[in-house]
Motif scaffolding. Structure first.
Motif, PDB file in Angstrom:
ATOM      1  N   ARG A  60     -17.502  18.997  19.049  1.00 34.29           N
ATOM      2  CA  ARG A  60     -17.360  17.550  18.834  1.00 34.29           C
ATOM      3  C   ARG A  60     -17.311  16.798  20.165  1.00 34.29           C
ATOM      4  NH1 ARG A  60     -15.881  15.530  13.997  1.00 34.29           N
ATOM      5  NH2 ARG A  60     -14.593  13.925  14.957  1.00 34.29           N
ATOM      6  N   LEU A  61     -16.689  17.403  21.164  1.00 33.33           N
ATOM      7  CA  LEU A  61     -16.666  16.794  22.493  1.00 33.33           C
ATOM      8  C   LEU A  61     -18.078  16.740  23.076  1.00 33.33           C
ATOM      9  CD1 LEU A  61     -13.485  18.535  23.945  1.00 33.33           C
ATOM     10  CD2 LEU A  61     -13.717  16.101  23.436  1.00 33.33           C
ATOM     11  N   LEU A  62     -18.833  17.821  22.921  1.00 37.92           N
ATOM     12  CA  LEU A  62     -20.200  17.857  23.438  1.00 37.92           C
ATOM     13  C   LEU A  62     -21.089  16.837  22.726  1.00 37.92           C
ATOM     14  CD1 LEU A  62     -20.730  21.733  23.740  1.00 37.92           C
ATOM     15  CD2 LEU A  62     -20.235  20.124  25.580  1.00 37.92           C
ATOM     16  N   ALA A  63     -20.817  16.637  21.436  1.00 35.70           N
ATOM     17  CA  ALA A  63     -21.630  15.706  20.649  1.00 35.70           C
ATOM     18  C   ALA A  63     -21.269  14.256  20.909  1.00 35.70           C
ATOM     19  CB  ALA A  63     -21.478  16.013  19.168  1.00 35.70           C
ATOM     20  N   GLY A  64     -20.095  14.022  21.493  1.00 33.46           N
ATOM     21  CA  GLY A  64     -19.633  12.656  21.679  1.00 33.46           C
ATOM     22  C   GLY A  64     -18.908  12.115  20.463  1.00 33.46           C
ATOM     23  N   LEU A  65     -18.552  13.004  19.512  1.00 36.80           N
ATOM     24  CA  LEU A  65     -17.809  12.592  18.325  1.00 36.80           C
ATOM     25  C   LEU A  65     -16.311  12.509  18.604  1.00 36.80           C
ATOM     26  CD1 LEU A  65     -19.647  14.767  15.649  1.00 36.80           C
ATOM     27  CD2 LEU A  65     -19.964  12.328  16.104  1.00 36.80           C
ATOM     28  N   ALA A  66     -15.890  13.071  19.716  1.00 35.97           N
ATOM     29  CA  ALA A  66     -14.498  12.988  20.158  1.00 35.97           C
ATOM     30  C   ALA A  66     -14.496  12.848  21.673  1.00 35.97           C
ATOM     31  CB  ALA A  66     -13.719  14.233  19.728  1.00 35.97           C
ATOM     32  N   ARG A  67     -13.421  12.282  22.206  1.00 35.89           N
ATOM     33  CA  ARG A  67     -13.309  12.112  23.651  1.00 35.89           C
ATOM     34  C   ARG A  67     -12.167  12.978  24.177  1.00 35.89           C
ATOM     35  NH1 ARG A  67     -14.106   5.728  25.229  1.00 35.89           N
ATOM     36  NH2 ARG A  67     -16.059   5.359  24.086  1.00 35.89           N
ATOM     37  N   PRO A  68     -12.341  13.566  25.343  1.00 36.99           N
ATOM     38  CA  PRO A  68     -11.256  14.376  25.912  1.00 36.99           C
ATOM     39  C   PRO A  68     -10.100  13.505  26.378  1.00 36.99           C
ATOM     40  CG  PRO A  68     -13.061  14.164  27.483  1.00 36.99           C
ATOM     41  CD  PRO A  68     -13.535  13.537  26.207  1.00 36.99           C
ATOM     42  N   THR A  69      -8.882  14.003  26.207  1.00 39.93           N
ATOM     43  CA  THR A  69      -7.711  13.279  26.707  1.00 39.93           C
ATOM     44  C   THR A  69      -7.528  13.515  28.203  1.00 39.93           C
ATOM     45  OG1 THR A  69      -6.325  15.154  26.040  1.00 39.93           O
ATOM     46  CG2 THR A  69      -6.537  13.337  24.482  1.00 39.93           C
ATOM     47  N   ALA A  70      -8.178  14.552  28.707  1.00 41.45           N
ATOM     48  CA  ALA A  70      -8.186  14.844  30.145  1.00 41.45           C
ATOM     49  C   ALA A  70      -9.504  15.519  30.481  1.00 41.45           C
ATOM     50  CB  ALA A  70      -7.005  15.736  30.523  1.00 41.45           C
ATOM     51  N   GLY A  71      -9.942  15.373  31.730  1.00 37.38           N
ATOM     52  CA  GLY A  71     -11.230  15.954  32.104  1.00 37.38           C
ATOM     53  C   GLY A  71     -12.386  15.117  31.599  1.00 37.38           C
ATOM     54  N   ARG A  72     -13.582  15.676  31.644  1.00 38.50           N
ATOM     55  CA  ARG A  72     -14.760  14.928  31.232  1.00 38.50           C
ATOM     56  C   ARG A  72     -15.849  15.866  30.744  1.00 38.50           C
ATOM     57  NH1 ARG A  72     -16.905  11.362  35.639  1.00 38.50           N
ATOM     58  NH2 ARG A  72     -18.961  11.602  34.660  1.00 38.50           N
ATOM     59  N   VAL A  73     -16.748  15.303  29.967  1.00 39.14           N
ATOM     60  CA  VAL A  73     -17.931  16.010  29.480  1.00 39.14           C
ATOM     61  C   VAL A  73     -19.145  15.270  30.020  1.00 39.14           C
ATOM     62  CG1 VAL A  73     -19.236  16.743  27.460  1.00 39.14           C
ATOM     63  CG2 VAL A  73     -16.726  16.738  27.380  1.00 39.14           C
ATOM     64  N   ASP A  74     -20.026  15.969  30.719  1.00 38.70           N
ATOM     65  CA  ASP A  74     -21.232  15.359  31.288  1.00 38.70           C
ATOM     66  C   ASP A  74     -22.476  15.934  30.638  1.00 38.70           C
ATOM     67  OD1 ASP A  74     -19.791  13.789  33.001  1.00 38.70           O
ATOM     68  OD2 ASP A  74     -19.967  15.147  34.703  1.00 38.70           O
ATOM     69  N   PHE A  75     -23.469  15.087  30.482  1.00 38.68           N
ATOM     70  CA  PHE A  75     -24.771  15.503  29.947  1.00 38.68           C
ATOM     71  C   PHE A  75     -25.836  14.990  30.901  1.00 38.68           C
ATOM     72  CE2 PHE A  75     -28.468  14.815  27.089  1.00 38.68           C
ATOM     73  CZ  PHE A  75     -28.608  16.118  26.611  1.00 38.68           C
ATOM     74  N   TYR A  76     -26.451  15.907  31.645  1.00 35.88           N
ATOM     75  CA  TYR A  76     -27.427  15.544  32.666  1.00 35.88           C
ATOM     76  C   TYR A  76     -26.872  14.479  33.609  1.00 35.88           C
ATOM     77  CZ  TYR A  76     -31.042  18.365  30.454  1.00 35.88           C
ATOM     78  OH  TYR A  76     -31.756  19.427  29.945  1.00 35.88           O
TER      79      TYR A  76
END
Length: 234
Positions: free
Chosen positions: A31-47
């Motif tokens: 869900r984090l990778l899909a952007g359906l949820a946001r992390p409370t700490a850290g980050r998810v990057d796509f390209y």
């Protein structure tokens, strides 16, 4: 905290499988990778760009195909839903739907409704709808878990072939250790409480793979023993 201290990268065109006990954060990660949820700490990057919301570049195939499809739309109508959101001119829909239906073995069922289809066929429709987005990243949450063995193996081969043919990056969640080895270029094993990476295991078995001979390969059996041992200990 569901996930903690997880540092994970996925290479373009890679087929990455993730396994772990229930509650280890597999679906949360997806869900984090899909952007359906946001992390409370850290980050998810796509390209190189932060993931803050869903995007057509990232498509997700859910396990519960019966709820993922619109029951009042035919196979063609369900596939068209993705084309509508992508803004493809309606005049081009029929050709694109026909191509996707043929790719997923749905041509004979194009005018049928989900209630008229088997579970395997419904899942084919969901995959076809995701492919209609022409995604760079395909996220799959135990998509074959509810299917019978023969149907599951057939869809495994089709997804592996499509990913390789189109250069699509796939992140695939599964409880099935053999499925993870058979499909993956790499398998990530997650531990629980909180979810974290226990081990990353490369699958050095050449492609194309075969449902019978690959599963009898000593390398396949050794990987299965390793994965089983890791999960049994956690």
């Amino acid at each position: 905290m569901v996930i903690k201290d997880m540092d994970l990268s996925v290479a373009a065109g890679e087929f990455l499988c993730i396994v772990g006990a229930s509650g280890c954060g597999k679906t949360t990660l997806l869900r984090l990778l899909a952007g359906l949820a946001r992390p409370t700490a850290g980050r998810v990057d796509f390209y190189g760009k932060s993931v803050t919301a869903p995007s057509r570049e990232r498509a997700i195939v859910f396990q519960d195909y019966s709820r993922a499809l619109l029951p009042w739309r035919t196979v063609a109508g369900n596939i068209a839903l993705a084309l509508e959101t992508c803004g493809l001119p309606k005049a081009q829909h029929s050709q694109r739907i026909a191509q996707l239906a043929a790719t997923m073995g749905l041509s004979h069922a194009i005018d049928q409704y989900p209630s008229q289809l088997s579970g395997g066929m419904q899942q084919r429709v969901q995959i076809a709808r995701c492919l209609a987005q022409d995604p760079t990243l395909l996220l799959m949450d135990e998509p074959f878990g509810a299917l019978d063995a023969i149907t599951r193996q057939g869809l495994q081969d089709e997804v592996a072939h499509l990913a390789e043919a189109h250069g699509t990056t796939v992140v695939f969640i599964t409880h099935d250790l053999e499925e993870a080895i058979y499909l993956g270029d790499r398998v990530i094993v997650l531990a629980s409480n909180p979810g974290r990476i226990l081990k990353e295991i490369p699958v050095n078995i050449p492609r194309p793979r075969h449902q019978l001979t690959t599963r009898e390969d000593p390398r396949f059996l050794a990987l299965r023993h390793e994965l089983f041992g890791l999960l049994e200990g956690h």
